[in-house]
Design a protein around this motif. Structure first.
Motif, PDB file in Angstrom:
ATOM      1  N   ALA A   1       0.826  -1.210   0.000  1.00  0.00           N
ATOM      2  CA  ALA A   1       0.000   0.000   0.000  1.00  0.00           C
ATOM      3  C   ALA A   1       0.857   1.256   0.000  1.00  0.00           C
ATOM      4  O   ALA A   1       0.458   2.295  -0.543  1.00  0.00           O
ATOM      5  CB  ALA A   1      -0.934  -0.014   1.204  1.00  0.00           C
ATOM      6  N   LYS A   2       2.044   1.182   0.586  1.00  0.00           N
ATOM      7  CA  LYS A   2       2.921   2.351   0.655  1.00  0.00           C
ATOM      8  C   LYS A   2       3.467   2.769  -0.701  1.00  0.00           C
ATOM      9  O   LYS A   2       4.006   3.866  -0.846  1.00  0.00           O
ATOM     10  CB  LYS A   2       4.089   2.080   1.601  1.00  0.00           C
ATOM     11  CG  LYS A   2       3.697   2.062   3.079  1.00  0.00           C
ATOM     12  CD  LYS A   2       4.902   1.775   3.955  1.00  0.00           C
ATOM     13  CE  LYS A   2       4.536   1.777   5.424  1.00  0.00           C
ATOM     14  NZ  LYS A   2       5.720   1.465   6.285  1.00  0.00           N
ATOM     15  N   THR A   3       3.327   1.913  -1.695  1.00  0.00           N
ATOM     16  CA  THR A   3       3.781   2.300  -3.037  1.00  0.00           C
ATOM     17  C   THR A   3       2.870   3.361  -3.643  1.00  0.00           C
ATOM     18  O   THR A   3       3.246   4.012  -4.622  1.00  0.00           O
ATOM     19  CB  THR A   3       3.830   1.075  -3.960  1.00  0.00           C
ATOM     20  OG1 THR A   3       2.525   0.487  -4.055  1.00  0.00           O
ATOM     21  CG2 THR A   3       4.817   0.044  -3.435  1.00  0.00           C
ATOM     22  N   ASN A   4       1.677   3.538  -3.081  1.00  0.00           N
ATOM     23  CA  ASN A   4       0.772   4.605  -3.503  1.00  0.00           C
ATOM     24  C   ASN A   4       0.848   5.744  -2.485  1.00  0.00           C
ATOM     25  O   ASN A   4       0.347   5.621  -1.361  1.00  0.00           O
ATOM     26  CB  ASN A   4      -0.669   4.093  -3.601  1.00  0.00           C
ATOM     27  CG  ASN A   4      -0.858   3.120  -4.747  1.00  0.00           C
ATOM     28  OD1 ASN A   4      -0.262   3.286  -5.812  1.00  0.00           O
ATOM     29  ND2 ASN A   4      -1.670   2.088  -4.536  1.00  0.00           N
ATOM     30  N   ILE A   5       1.512   6.817  -2.869  1.00  0.00           N
ATOM     31  CA  ILE A   5       1.655   7.976  -1.981  1.00  0.00           C
ATOM     32  C   ILE A   5       0.430   8.860  -2.202  1.00  0.00           C
ATOM     33  O   ILE A   5       0.240   9.412  -3.292  1.00  0.00           O
ATOM     34  CB  ILE A   5       2.962   8.734  -2.274  1.00  0.00           C
ATOM     35  CG1 ILE A   5       4.157   7.773  -2.150  1.00  0.00           C
ATOM     36  CG2 ILE A   5       3.121   9.906  -1.332  1.00  0.00           C
ATOM     37  CD1 ILE A   5       5.490   8.387  -2.531  1.00  0.00           C
ATOM     38  N   LYS A   6      -0.387   9.048  -1.150  1.00  0.00           N
ATOM     39  CA  LYS A   6      -1.709   9.647  -1.308  1.00  0.00           C
ATOM     40  C   LYS A   6      -1.824  11.013  -0.623  1.00  0.00           C
ATOM     41  O   LYS A   6      -1.050  11.342   0.284  1.00  0.00           O
ATOM     42  CB  LYS A   6      -2.765   8.699  -0.728  1.00  0.00           C
ATOM     43  CG  LYS A   6      -2.779   7.328  -1.383  1.00  0.00           C
ATOM     44  CD  LYS A   6      -3.792   6.418  -0.711  1.00  0.00           C
ATOM     45  CE  LYS A   6      -3.808   5.034  -1.339  1.00  0.00           C
ATOM     46  NZ  LYS A   6      -4.796   4.127  -0.686  1.00  0.00           N
ATOM     47  N   ALA A   7      -2.813  11.766  -1.085  1.00  0.00           N
ATOM     48  CA  ALA A   7      -3.108  13.074  -0.486  1.00  0.00           C
ATOM     49  C   ALA A   7      -3.679  12.866   0.917  1.00  0.00           C
ATOM     50  O   ALA A   7      -4.584  12.065   1.106  1.00  0.00           O
ATOM     51  CB  ALA A   7      -4.106  13.837  -1.350  1.00  0.00           C
ATOM     52  N   PRO A   8      -3.178  13.599   1.924  1.00  0.00           N
ATOM     53  CA  PRO A   8      -3.658  13.404   3.296  1.00  0.00           C
ATOM     54  C   PRO A   8      -4.984  14.102   3.587  1.00  0.00           C
ATOM     55  O   PRO A   8      -5.624  13.816   4.586  1.00  0.00           O
ATOM     56  CB  PRO A   8      -2.527  14.004   4.140  1.00  0.00           C
ATOM     57  CG  PRO A   8      -1.918  15.039   3.246  1.00  0.00           C
ATOM     58  CD  PRO A   8      -2.033  14.521   1.853  1.00  0.00           C
TER      59      PRO A   8
END
Length: 356
Positions: free
Chosen positions: A163-170
């Motif tokens: 899941a960490k491979t997708n860096i997402k908007a907080p």
């Protein structure tokens, strides 16, 4: 000694002149001086009626705009950037992918963890069944349970790592800055993108220790930006401690930005309007000092008797100054106040008539 006739006549003339002035001083001086005394007692002043009005102090602060939330999103695992789905400057929602890293072997690790967990679960279920029938000891069951729990933890780690491979908007906001492009390698902690919350925005500054007591949380404010915009807001924060170097107190004005017109870091000047209170606005020229050096006003009381009212200056406008310390409606002496004293009776002329 013989005295000439001309000398005698001159002496008589001088005597008559002296006698004339003596008589004038005794009987004529009183009527001429009386009008002066009457005039002094009946000095004429110009008065104007003033009433209390609602007044609020204004504190002007220099500052700048600031996003309420501005976060640089960073990588939590290492890898090569495979994609940047969001467009720079676009609106993003919480959870939108900003940078996608290559999965590499993480997918295989997840499959391996799932298989290991499935086997460990079967082993535990079988051990538990045999134990119920009396063919397995409690120790063997506990050992199988531990293996199963370890496999479950490994599976969870593999899921999180993937899941960490997708860096997402907080949070919802604007994708304001991209720090890495496709193909770049990110280590743990390297920046991917910066996201700014769109609304509300802040206008921040510092207020002097002289003015900090005039403002409080919830006061209204108006900001004028260097870009030309004028926006209204509300004071949401006033610092309780001063900056040791400047002796000023931080202040924040919260302003709406639903349309996204505001930018972070723009120079601004904002005015905070303090709570309303009653005060009097008077002409600056009406202010006088008494014998003790107090600043105040001379007013007219009952029977046209002059009174001195000490006041405190609290504000200034082009049309006059605002003062506190007075109560109710008053007759203010606006002309002649420098020549009368408290307790003196005067003639009063209204300002509306004095100008006609």
């Amino acid at each position: 000694m013989n005295v000439s006739q001309s000398v005698k006549l001159a002496g008589i003339f001088v005597a008559l002149i002296v006698l004339y002035f003596l008589v004038r001083g005794l009987f004529g001086g009183g009527p001429e001086s009386a009008p002066e005394a009457v005039a002094a007692d009946e000095f004429t002043v110009v008065v104007d009626m003033i009433e209390p009005q609602e007044w609020r102090d204004e504190v002007v602060v220099r500052g700048r705009t600031k996003a309420e939330r501005k976060v640089t999103v960073r990588a939590e695992t290492s890898g090569v950037i495979a994609d940047t789905p969001a467009e720079l400057g676009s609106l993003v929602s919480k959870g939108d992918v900003l940078c996608r890293l290559s999965v590499d072997a993480r997918q295989a690790q997840l499959a391996e963890a799932r298989a290991a967990f499935a086997k460990a679960k079967l082993d535990y279920d079988a051990a538990a069944k045999l134990s119920e029938d009396g063919f397995r000891s409690e120790t063997a069951v506990a050992s199988a349970r531990a293996v199963r729990d370890q496999a479950a933890a490994a599976l969870e780690r593999a899921k999180v790592e993937l899941a960490k491979t997708n860096i997402k908007a907080p949070f919802d906001g604007v994708y304001d800055e991209r720090h890495a492009e496709v193909g770049a390698f990110l280590n743990v902690g390297d920046p991917c993108a910066t996201v700014i919350k769109r609304s509300p925005f802040l206008v921040v500054g510092a207020v002097s220790e002289r003015d900090v007591a005039k403002v409080s949380q919830g006061d209204k404010g108006r900001a004028r930006l260097a870009t030309g915009e004028t926006i209204d807001g509300v004071v949401r924060f006033v610092a309780s401690s001063a900056d040791p170097a400047t002796r000023t107190f931080d202040i924040e004005l919260e302003v709406p930005n639903e349309e996204g017109a505001l930018r972070d870091g723009v120079t601004a000047e904002f005015t905070v309007f303090a709570q309303e209170r009653s005060a009097h606005r008077v002409p600056r020229a009406a202010l006088v000092l008494n014998d003790e050096g107090e600043i105040g006003l001379r007013t007219l009381g009952p029977d046209d008797v002059v009174a001195f009212k000490p006041v405190r200056l609290i504000g200034e406008t082009p049309s006059g100054v605002w003062v506190s310390g007075l109560s109710g409606q008053l007759q203010l002496i606006v002309s002649g106040q420098e020549y009368v004293t408290a307790g003196q009776t005067v003639n009063a002329v209204p300002a509306s008539e004095a100008g006609s």
